[in-house]
Design an enzyme around this catalytic site. Structure first.
Site, mmCIF file in Angstrom:
data_model
loop_
_atom_site.group_PDB
_atom_site.id
_atom_site.type_symbol
_atom_site.label_atom_id
_atom_site.label_comp_id
_atom_site.label_asym_id
_atom_site.label_seq_id
_atom_site.Cartn_x
_atom_site.Cartn_y
_atom_site.Cartn_z
ATOM 1 N N ASP A 77 -5.792 12.995 -25.895
ATOM 2 C CA ASP A 77 -5.844 11.618 -25.403
ATOM 3 C C ASP A 77 -5.181 10.762 -26.479
ATOM 4 O OD1 ASP A 77 -6.468 9.007 -24.804
ATOM 5 O OD2 ASP A 77 -8.579 9.393 -24.339
ATOM 6 N N GLU A 131 -0.498 4.820 -0.583
ATOM 7 C CA GLU A 131 -1.300 6.015 -0.882
ATOM 8 C C GLU A 131 -0.430 7.261 -0.740
ATOM 9 O OE1 GLU A 131 -4.915 6.053 1.410
ATOM 10 O OE2 GLU A 131 -5.632 4.232 0.432
ATOM 11 N N ARG A 169 -1.716 -2.911 -18.059
ATOM 12 C CA ARG A 169 -2.954 -2.133 -18.190
ATOM 13 C C ARG A 169 -2.924 -0.974 -17.208
ATOM 14 N NH1 ARG A 169 -5.870 -5.162 -21.427
ATOM 15 N NH2 ARG A 169 -7.513 -3.620 -21.486
ATOM 16 N N LYS A 200 -1.705 -0.272 -24.733
ATOM 17 C CA LYS A 200 -2.048 -0.425 -26.152
ATOM 18 C C LYS A 200 -0.736 -0.449 -26.936
ATOM 19 C CE LYS A 200 -6.710 1.549 -25.746
ATOM 20 N NZ LYS A 200 -6.813 2.362 -24.515
ATOM 21 N N THR A 260 -3.268 5.498 -22.187
ATOM 22 C CA THR A 260 -3.178 4.219 -21.501
ATOM 23 C C THR A 260 -1.763 3.707 -21.752
ATOM 24 O OG1 THR A 260 -4.101 3.207 -23.475
ATOM 25 C CG2 THR A 260 -5.606 3.546 -21.632
ATOM 26 N N TYR A 269 0.853 -1.195 0.000
ATOM 27 C CA TYR A 269 0.000 0.000 0.000
ATOM 28 C C TYR A 269 0.881 1.235 0.000
ATOM 29 C CZ TYR A 269 -5.029 -0.350 0.078
ATOM 30 O OH TYR A 269 -6.327 -0.472 -0.308
HETATM 31 N N1 DSN Z 1 -11.787 0.252 -25.240
HETATM 32 C C1 DSN Z 1 -10.597 0.798 -25.836
HETATM 33 C C2 DSN Z 1 -10.493 0.444 -27.274
HETATM 34 O O1 DSN Z 1 -10.738 -0.690 -27.606
HETATM 35 O O2 DSN Z 1 -10.111 1.272 -28.077
HETATM 36 C C3 DSN Z 1 -10.469 2.257 -25.632
HETATM 37 O O3 DSN Z 1 -10.360 2.494 -24.280
#
Ligand code: DSN
Length: 426
Positions: A211, A65, A246, A240, A237, A63
């Site tokens: 984004d 925080e 993730r 990807k 994110t 933990y």
């Molecule tokens: N759900 C994601 C996608 O497949 O593009 C975006 O967050």
């Protein structure tokens, strides 16, 4: 029940198969699925064993925080170092001096924190890309917090060209006067003009959030122009095209904004940060800084382009006529197949895609006229342009031969054989 009987292997390294055969079987089956199928979901990837090892490490026990040096728990010396490394590696990767917060558990939470840090009050105006045209839920979808809490106007793409018309967008921004403007998409295959977005935002007095979740890897590798220097906030994110664990991440241009981002992430919308994930982000960012990553991202872009060209050559329509990045949106309805039918059919031959609405779609969202196709995962397992063309050939043959079981069986066998040549982990 004693601890010893609940955990028969607690004195020796317990394997999942011994302690929980049901979940172990699921993990094994999922591994087999990934190994033997062609993964074309544009937002997915295949992480390194180093990233996985870090996520499965003792850091999951901790933990922490707060932020490095300012935690609400003792014993944070080691995880502090991991978080500092993740931050400095993120800045180095994107060659930026923007401030960074690596704690968001997801891209949606990163975006939510930015809405709050930008000083938006409920009902304030936000201009983002429509979900139907390739935007994201958090860019103003009516059932998402963004659409529920804020006054949203959405921009889209042109019906004929399938691209954003920046002059129209500028006029829409002048008329709507948003407080926050969002650039970025989940299903847009063309280069985003960040200087133009920034000029429009500045003209109307809006803050600009980019984004870059989908294209972050391309940005890091110099395969897509960078939003740094143009945006007030950049979110992404990490799982990807960045090929990490993730999670999410937020960059802010100003220290004032970063202070607000920090307090909105914690304690605003999150509690304890996932230190095993943050450390795995650091591992991924170091991997992404290597020269091989530039080769990888270039191959991802070239493979997507080769697939688009193959489809067009076989008579299919591709939204916007092609791609500049890692994905393409295939209009399957152009040959009488719905997105749902295509997703199901391709699943049967070992090719995973997701159905998608295409701009100006007349189908319901659960049906759609298109499928989104991305190359990050296939290129992580070693596919290149030639294999991508083969995959496009499989899709073309499967969809056109959908009523011919022998043709489908042949495609399935060829798809599996291709996967066997390129195992996901060697
Ligand atoms: N759900 C994601 C996608 O497949 O593009 C975006 O967050």
């Amino acid at each position: 029940m004693t601890l010893a009987s609940a955990h028969p292997n607690h004195t020796a390294p317990a394997t999942l198969a011994l302690s929980d055969p049901e979940i172990a079987a699921i993990v094994q089956a999922e591994f087999d699925r990934q190994q033997h199928t062609i993964e074309l979901i544009a937002s997915e990837n295949i992480v390194s064993t180093a990233v996985m090892e870090t996520q499965g490490s003792v850091l999951t026990n901790k933990y922490a925080e707060g932020y490095p040096g300012r935690r609400y728990y003792g014993g944070c010396e080691e995880v502090d170092k991991a978080e500092e490394l993740a931050k400095s590696r993120a800045q180095a990767l994107f060659k930026t001096d923007y401030f960074v917060n690596v704690q968001p558990h997801s891209g949606s939470q990163a975006n939510m924190a930015v809405y709050m840090a930008a000083g938006l009050q409920k009902g304030d105006r936000v201009l983002g890309m429509s979900l139907d045209h390739g935007g994201h839920l958090t860019h103003g979808y009516k059932l998402n917090f963004s659409g529920l809490d804020y006054d949203i106007a959405s921009y889209g793409v042109e019906e004929d060209g399938g691209t954003i018309d920046y002059d129209k967008l500028a006029q829409q921004a002048r008329d709507f006067r948003p407080k926050l403007m969002i650039a970025g998409a989940s299903n847009y295959s063309r280069t985003l003009d960040f200087p133009r977005f920034a000029a429009i935002a500045e003209e109307v007095g809006a803050l600009l959030l980019v984004d870059m979740a989908h294209i972050a890897g391309l940005v890091a590798a110099g395969v897509h122009p960078s939003p740094f220097g143009h945006a007030d906030f950049v979110t992404t994110t990490t799982h990807k095209t960045l090929r990490g664990p993730r999670g999410g991440m937020i960059f802010s241009r100003s220290l004032e904004h970063q202070k607000k981002v920090n307090s909105r992430v914690f304690p605003g919308i999150q509690g304890g940060p996932l230190m095993h994930v943050i450390a795995a982000k650091a591992v991924a960012f170091a991997e992404d800084a290597r020269p091989e990553f530039v080769e990888y991202m270039t191959r991802v872009r070239d493979s997507a382009r080769a697939m688009a060209e193959t489809f067009i050559g076989r008579g299919w329509k591709v939204v916007s006529g092609g791609t500049d990045n890692h994905l393409l949106s295939l209009n399957v309805w152009s040959q009488g197949v719905t997105g749902k039918e295509a997703e199901d059919l391709l699943g049967e031959v070992g090719i995973t895609v997701n159905k998608n609405l295409i701009p100006f779609d007349t189908q319901a969202a659960q049906v759609g006229s298109g499928i989104r196709i991305g190359t990050p995962a296939i290129c992580s397992r070693g596919f290149g342009v030639e294999e991508a063309k083969q995959v496009a050939d499989f899709i073309d043959r499967a969809l056109k031969g959908r009523k011919d079981p022998a043709a489908l069986a042949q495609v399935k066998a060829e798809a599996r054989a291709l996967c066997e040549r390129f195992p996901i982990y060697r």
